[in-house]
Design an enzyme around this catalytic site. Structure first.
Site, mmCIF file in Angstrom:
data_model
loop_
_atom_site.group_PDB
_atom_site.id
_atom_site.type_symbol
_atom_site.label_atom_id
_atom_site.label_comp_id
_atom_site.label_asym_id
_atom_site.label_seq_id
_atom_site.Cartn_x
_atom_site.Cartn_y
_atom_site.Cartn_z
ATOM 1 N N TRP A 133 0.787 -1.226 0.000
ATOM 2 C CA TRP A 133 0.000 0.000 0.000
ATOM 3 C C TRP A 133 0.827 1.288 0.000
ATOM 4 O O TRP A 133 0.282 2.358 -0.225
ATOM 5 C CB TRP A 133 -0.894 0.019 1.250
ATOM 6 C CG TRP A 133 -0.159 -0.381 2.504
ATOM 7 C CD1 TRP A 133 -0.188 -1.610 3.091
ATOM 8 C CD2 TRP A 133 0.743 0.421 3.285
ATOM 9 N NE1 TRP A 133 0.638 -1.619 4.198
ATOM 10 C CE2 TRP A 133 1.209 -0.383 4.346
ATOM 11 C CE3 TRP A 133 1.188 1.738 3.206
ATOM 12 C CZ2 TRP A 133 2.115 0.075 5.299
ATOM 13 C CZ3 TRP A 133 2.093 2.213 4.148
ATOM 14 C CH2 TRP A 133 2.535 1.385 5.188
ATOM 15 N N ASN A 134 2.119 1.234 0.270
ATOM 16 C CA ASN A 134 2.826 2.492 0.537
ATOM 17 C C ASN A 134 2.997 3.378 -0.704
ATOM 18 O O ASN A 134 3.095 4.591 -0.572
ATOM 19 C CB ASN A 134 4.173 2.233 1.218
ATOM 20 C CG ASN A 134 5.066 1.307 0.430
ATOM 21 O OD1 ASN A 134 4.609 0.414 -0.270
ATOM 22 N ND2 ASN A 134 6.368 1.507 0.536
ATOM 23 N N LYS A 157 -3.012 -8.247 -7.419
ATOM 24 C CA LYS A 157 -3.656 -8.289 -6.100
ATOM 25 C C LYS A 157 -3.032 -7.168 -5.289
ATOM 26 O O LYS A 157 -1.868 -7.237 -4.899
ATOM 27 C CB LYS A 157 -3.426 -9.619 -5.381
ATOM 28 C CG LYS A 157 -4.070 -9.641 -3.985
ATOM 29 C CD LYS A 157 -3.604 -10.810 -3.144
ATOM 30 C CE LYS A 157 -4.272 -10.801 -1.781
ATOM 31 N NZ LYS A 157 -3.954 -9.590 -0.971
ATOM 32 N N HIS A 158 -3.793 -6.108 -5.066
ATOM 33 C CA HIS A 158 -3.264 -4.969 -4.332
ATOM 34 C C HIS A 158 -3.568 -5.117 -2.844
ATOM 35 O O HIS A 158 -4.409 -5.929 -2.435
ATOM 36 C CB HIS A 158 -3.874 -3.671 -4.871
ATOM 37 C CG HIS A 158 -2.914 -2.533 -4.894
ATOM 38 N ND1 HIS A 158 -1.811 -2.458 -4.064
ATOM 39 C CD2 HIS A 158 -2.886 -1.393 -5.641
ATOM 40 C CE1 HIS A 158 -1.153 -1.350 -4.296
ATOM 41 N NE2 HIS A 158 -1.781 -0.682 -5.260
ATOM 42 N N GLY A 209 6.806 -6.511 -0.480
ATOM 43 C CA GLY A 209 6.219 -6.543 0.859
ATOM 44 C C GLY A 209 7.236 -6.977 1.891
ATOM 45 O O GLY A 209 8.443 -6.802 1.721
ATOM 46 N N SER A 210 6.756 -7.573 2.955
ATOM 47 C CA SER A 210 7.620 -7.990 4.056
ATOM 48 C C SER A 210 8.390 -9.246 3.706
ATOM 49 O O SER A 210 7.989 -10.017 2.824
ATOM 50 C CB SER A 210 6.785 -8.245 5.308
ATOM 51 O OG SER A 210 6.002 -9.420 5.145
ATOM 52 N N GLU A 231 10.671 -8.159 -3.926
ATOM 53 C CA GLU A 231 11.256 -6.927 -3.394
ATOM 54 C C GLU A 231 10.692 -6.763 -1.999
ATOM 55 O O GLU A 231 9.520 -6.412 -1.815
ATOM 56 C CB GLU A 231 10.905 -5.737 -4.299
ATOM 57 C CG GLU A 231 11.746 -4.507 -4.038
ATOM 58 C CD GLU A 231 11.222 -3.684 -2.877
ATOM 59 O OE1 GLU A 231 11.769 -3.841 -1.757
ATOM 60 O OE2 GLU A 231 10.292 -2.907 -3.070
ATOM 61 N N LEU A 232 11.542 -7.057 -1.006
ATOM 62 C CA LEU A 232 11.060 -7.178 0.371
ATOM 63 C C LEU A 232 11.542 -6.005 1.221
ATOM 64 O O LEU A 232 12.016 -5.007 0.721
ATOM 65 C CB LEU A 232 11.492 -8.532 0.928
ATOM 66 C CG LEU A 232 11.146 -9.720 -0.001
ATOM 67 C CD1 LEU A 232 11.634 -11.017 0.582
ATOM 68 C CD2 LEU A 232 9.642 -9.770 -0.266
ATOM 69 N N CYS A 265 10.331 1.365 1.504
ATOM 70 C CA CYS A 265 11.278 0.265 1.729
ATOM 71 C C CYS A 265 12.719 0.747 1.666
ATOM 72 O O CYS A 265 13.590 0.208 2.347
ATOM 73 C CB CYS A 265 11.033 -0.877 0.750
ATOM 74 S SG CYS A 265 10.931 -0.366 -0.972
ATOM 75 N N GLU A 362 12.696 -3.749 10.431
ATOM 76 C CA GLU A 362 12.274 -2.594 9.645
ATOM 77 C C GLU A 362 11.202 -1.843 10.413
ATOM 78 O O GLU A 362 10.143 -2.392 10.730
ATOM 79 C CB GLU A 362 11.720 -3.035 8.283
ATOM 80 C CG GLU A 362 11.252 -1.875 7.437
ATOM 81 C CD GLU A 362 10.833 -2.288 6.042
ATOM 82 O OE1 GLU A 362 11.170 -1.574 5.083
ATOM 83 O OE2 GLU A 362 10.168 -3.332 5.910
#
Length: 458
Positions: A133-134, A157-158, A209-210, A231-232, A265, A362
């Protein structure tokens, strides 16, 4: 039927409700994407490029509407939303301009007698894109633009909290003339998402995401023998070396920590400061963090808006409190005010050590972790003492020294020298270690989900 509800984190007001799709409806989107792919794949790169340019123009036309919706859904500063839309338009234009040459057939020789060969970059099909979401538009766009140019279709999928932004992006693409089905959005729960990863027509999976979510999605994709790009998260270290320009370092580090309300991130998150300049840096840094104006994200003079949700607020507060309990010193902020909305103040923690969330994890919000280093060498050691490896930064008046550190010693995918920034269409984006694998932007993203095909000529 289960619903998604979106909420304005600045006011706690409900924005919209969306019904979740059934598995059958979601699979129908995948099948429609595959059908659209059959027509799209046979177009040349030069034929695809104008569609991307038209989407760029449509994004600019809708910039105000999009930025306002992003602010309402996730608390992003309105002016940052406008910047995000412009970046997305530039990504589509860059991809349209560079794609035909990046993905063009390459002639090679093979065999001792130098026979001719061709390397072709052929599309593979439907790419499943799971995004956070960021950056509600930028995150899906950096996947979408590259894969449309490569000849693939994309199903998104958002994150639930920015459902409206994802649907608006799809509608803008359709209005700009993109063939129906080639890009669509599924509103689903995690169980159906897992089944989409397993679907025979899905050929690749990309996720931002995470690291926890990345492990799950990456393992599921691998079990089904599908390539993934992950991409975490990260806890990027910014080094303030003994010869740093302190005024520049302080100003840039405050910007790097608070950009996008600290929810990026590649935010500057850990500030590793050498002993020689530690006291001067910390006093100036804290003073600037204390002076940050927090308020309505739609207001032009606001510097810090709310974090994206109650869940994000609670997570951040817990991380700060656990770090303080473990010995971190609170230099400013840390104690949210009693007010409507998910407003977390600009916060600085010092004396951060291994074992604390402020050192190890994080912190996705406006919280800075300061770590003292003995000297430049120790600073580099501390920077790499992380399970993450997405980005980082170096402040030094000696650019040649900084470049050598960045190239030879910094164990991350990206390094900023005497500057801060989030992304650029012409530079690779991605990380190492628990920050994931694969690259986006800079031409690299266009080749992540293609069949690199060798054609041998006699």
């Amino acid at each position: 039927m289960a619903q998604i509800t979106t909420t304005n984190p600045a006011t706690d007001e409900t924005i919209s409700h969306y019904e979740l799709m059934s598995k059958e409806e979601a699979f129908g989107k995948v099948e429609a994407a595959h059908e659209a792919f059959q027509q799209w794949r046979v177009k040349s790169h030069e034929e695809r490029a104008p569609y991307l340019k038209d989407i760029a123009a449509a994004l600019r036309d809708k910039a105000d509407e999009l930025a306002t919706l992003m602010t309402r859904e996730v608390g992003k500063l309105y002016r940052d939303g406008l910047t995000e839309v412009e970046l997305c338009a530039q990504i589509f234009e860059y991809t349209a301009r560079q794609g035909p040459s990046e993905l063009a057939d390459e002639e090679r020789q093979h065999g001792e007698d130098g026979k001719r060969g061709i390397v072709a970059y052929s599309p593979i099909g439907v790419i499943y894109s799971v995004q956070p979401w960021n950056f509600p538009i930028y995150q899906p766009v950096r996947v979408l633009a590259a894969n449309l140019m490569a000849g693939n279709a994309v199903v998104l999928k958002h994150a639930a909290i920015c459902t409206g932004s994802g649907l608006m992006l799809r509608d803008i693409c359709l209005e700009a003339g993109l063939p129906e089905g080639l890009f669509d959005v599924v509103l689903i729960d995690h169980d159906v998402s897992d089944e989409i990863i397993e679907h025979d027509l899905v050929r690749g999976v990309t996720m931002t995401g995470s690291d926890k979510a990345g492990r799950h999605i990456g393992q599921l994709a691998t079990q089904n023998l599908k390539k993934s790009v992950l991409e975490l998260g990260s806890n990027d270290a910014y080094l303030v070396l003994e010869d740093a320009d302190l005024e520049l370092a302080v100003e840039t580090c405050v910007q790097g920590r608070l950009y996008n309300n600290g929810e990026t991130c590649v935010s500057a998150k850990r500030f590793v400061v050498t002993e020689a300049v530690y006291d001067d840096f910390v006093s100036a840094f804290v003073e600037q963090m204390k002076s940050v104006k927090m308020g309505d994200p739609m207001s032009e003079d606001t510097q810090l808006g709310p974090v994206s949700s109650q869940e994000q607020f609670d997570t951040l507060l817990e991380q700060v409190e656990k770090s303080i309990e473990s010995g971190a010193s609170l230099l400013c902020g840390g104690k949210p005010l009693e007010r409507t909305g998910q407003y977390f103040p600009a916060t600085v923690l010092a004396d951060c050590k291994p074992g604390m969330p402020a050192y190890d994890d994080e912190l996705f919000g406006p919280v800075a972790s300061i770590i003292k280093a003995k000297d430049d060498e120790d600073a580099m050691r501390i920077a790499n003492d992380s399970r993450y490896g997405l980005g980082g930064g170096i402040f030094s008046r000696d650019e040649q020294k900084a470049v050598k550190l960045a190239r030879d010693h910094f164990d991350t995918g990206m390094v900023r020298i005497n500057s801060f920034g989030a992304a650029d269409p012409n530079m690779p984006f991605g990380g190492v270690k628990d920050s994931g694998f694969g690259r986006e932007h800079g031409g690299f993203g266009m080749k992540e989900f293609v069949n690199i095909k060798g054609i041998y000529l006699s």
